[in-house]
Design an enzyme around this catalytic site. Sequence first.
Site, PDB file in Angstrom:
ATOM      1  N   GLU A  78     100.930 -59.080 114.488  1.00 24.54           N
ATOM      2  CA  GLU A  78     102.032 -59.751 113.788  1.00 24.54           C
ATOM      3  C   GLU A  78     101.533 -60.751 112.747  1.00 24.54           C
ATOM      4  OE1 GLU A  78     101.770 -59.465 117.095  1.00 24.54           O
ATOM      5  OE2 GLU A  78     103.412 -58.119 117.614  1.00 24.54           O
ATOM      6  N   HIS A  99     115.808 -57.552 118.977  1.00 26.69           N
ATOM      7  CA  HIS A  99     115.670 -57.809 120.418  1.00 26.69           C
ATOM      8  C   HIS A  99     115.701 -59.305 120.732  1.00 26.69           C
ATOM      9  CE1 HIS A  99     114.555 -53.665 119.971  1.00 26.69           C
ATOM     10  NE2 HIS A  99     114.528 -53.486 121.272  1.00 26.69           N
TER      11      HIS A  99
END
Lengths: 312, 273
Positions: A55, A106
């Site tokens: 990430e 999410h």
Amino acid sequence: MKDAATRDAYGQALVELGADDPRIVVLDAGVSDSSRSKKFGDKYPDRFFNMGIAEADMVCTAAGLATTGKIPFATGFACFLLGRTMDQILVSVAYSNTNVKLVGTHTGLAVGEDGPSAQMIVDMAYMRAMPNMIVVQPADWEETVQATRALIDYEGPAYFRLGRPKVKGIFDSSYKFEIGKGRVVKKGSDLVIFATGIMVQESLVAMEKLAKENINVTLVNISTIKPIDREIITELATSHGAVITAEDHNYIGGLGDAVGEVLLDQQISVPFKRVAVNDQFAETGTGPELFEKYGLSANHIAQAVKNTLKLK
Amino acid sequence: MANPNITELEKKALELRKLALKIIYQAGSGHPGGSFSATDLMTALYFGGIMNYDASNPKDPKRDRFLLSKGHASGIYYSVLAKAGYISESDLDSYRKINSERFLSGHGHPKTPGIEIASGSLGQGLSVAHGIALGTKLDGNDSKVYVILGDGELHEGQIWEAAMSADQFKTNNLIAIVDYNKVCQDNITKDLKDLEPLEDKWKAFNWDVHRIDGHNMEAIMNVLQLPLHPEKPRVIIADTIKGKGVSFMEGQTAWHGVAPSAEDYEKALKELV
């Protein structure tokens, strides 16, 4: 009106908007089937960069792409997209003021069974605290599609908060999303609920229950959590005299605090309650089960409305 | 490309060291050691005809890019930007000072003409440079992207995420230069966390690896003039000396992040001739 998860609407919107705009590039951190960015990748492989489970690298790569005039959508599960990259977002995105759209899917307890390490309940607090960053959370399909387009037109860093489960269609094509504007979903008079994301749907269920007891409240969809719509909050908090906020997020740092700050700044003293996660980690279970147990369900919203009205 | 006169470049590097030391001395704070280790590399990039840039058009999409990922070496960075014409030498008086018109902060920021991205947090520059390299490729232009990394910076895990990514995407217009000065803030790099075998590490990540003496102008120019590898990103491991050019600063951890006193400044100037 379409019942679907906001992540699905996002994936679809990217495919449509990507057709005419070569500036749009999409990055993902190895979860593109779940985040729905894969749809864009399948259609436009040259403009899709799957960075693997990395990430930090993804966020900074997106920042680099932005400096070449691209509009990167860096997509991933909110927990890791933000949790692992606060420094990268702060320096290479917010401080550098690069035109990066961070898309966290999410979010909240609505994620369900994967448990607290996958239930992102602190993301709005993270992102609201950062200069130059805006925070947008759409409530349904229509709003997600319109907001995706608006984020392309908006130049600057943005966090787009999306959800995993299917949510009810609330708006039709006559709806007009605008960054920074709250919208009245339903008009009442006894109290005003400011809700965001999946909690708009949950509030509508609560309002049906309350209507049977002759309690009629106003529901406002706050899809831009930062910059918050100060006018609508000031006006409706004053005219209704009682306020509830509703969010699938910890009660610290999210919508409740954003609305509370406006009330404080404007010296508006009215009964006020926040429906949010009570500063605790939840557990595994389905989304609806978690909403019931951890205070986010329609039942809890209805109860909060009644409790707040007693203080009026 | 014909080699510009090596002696001329060495003279330029000397001027730049003096300028960097002057502005660090005036500011009363800064990072001379890491500025001096990177000076010869940056001199070659900006003044040896390596980088394609136009200081009067700093946003030209076809420009080659330079990123100083080890952003604390801003003393030399701003000195180079002034000599290259992005800012004026008088702007340098505001280095690390409040209300600096050109935003000459302790670590660089794109508000300063010629700077692509903010720095100050180590480990991010290689990923950003890779993103730029991917973006210019999408545009179909052949811009090269140069990024200078500190050796201590290679302790950051994100560097190796980016190394893996650039290999995956075969980003051959990305050229990383490790300013391997062997000294970090706390300790010599080897004793803090050893990087060796460093060439093998980059080779294992499938990069085109070169190693040079980072203070030998001829060697620097030769490696920077190599044609791009057909598919691999390139790393140049430049063996350098922290504080290069001032004997009492060379190789000293103590000169990582302090400005010279008036006495040391005078002493250093006598050596920079």
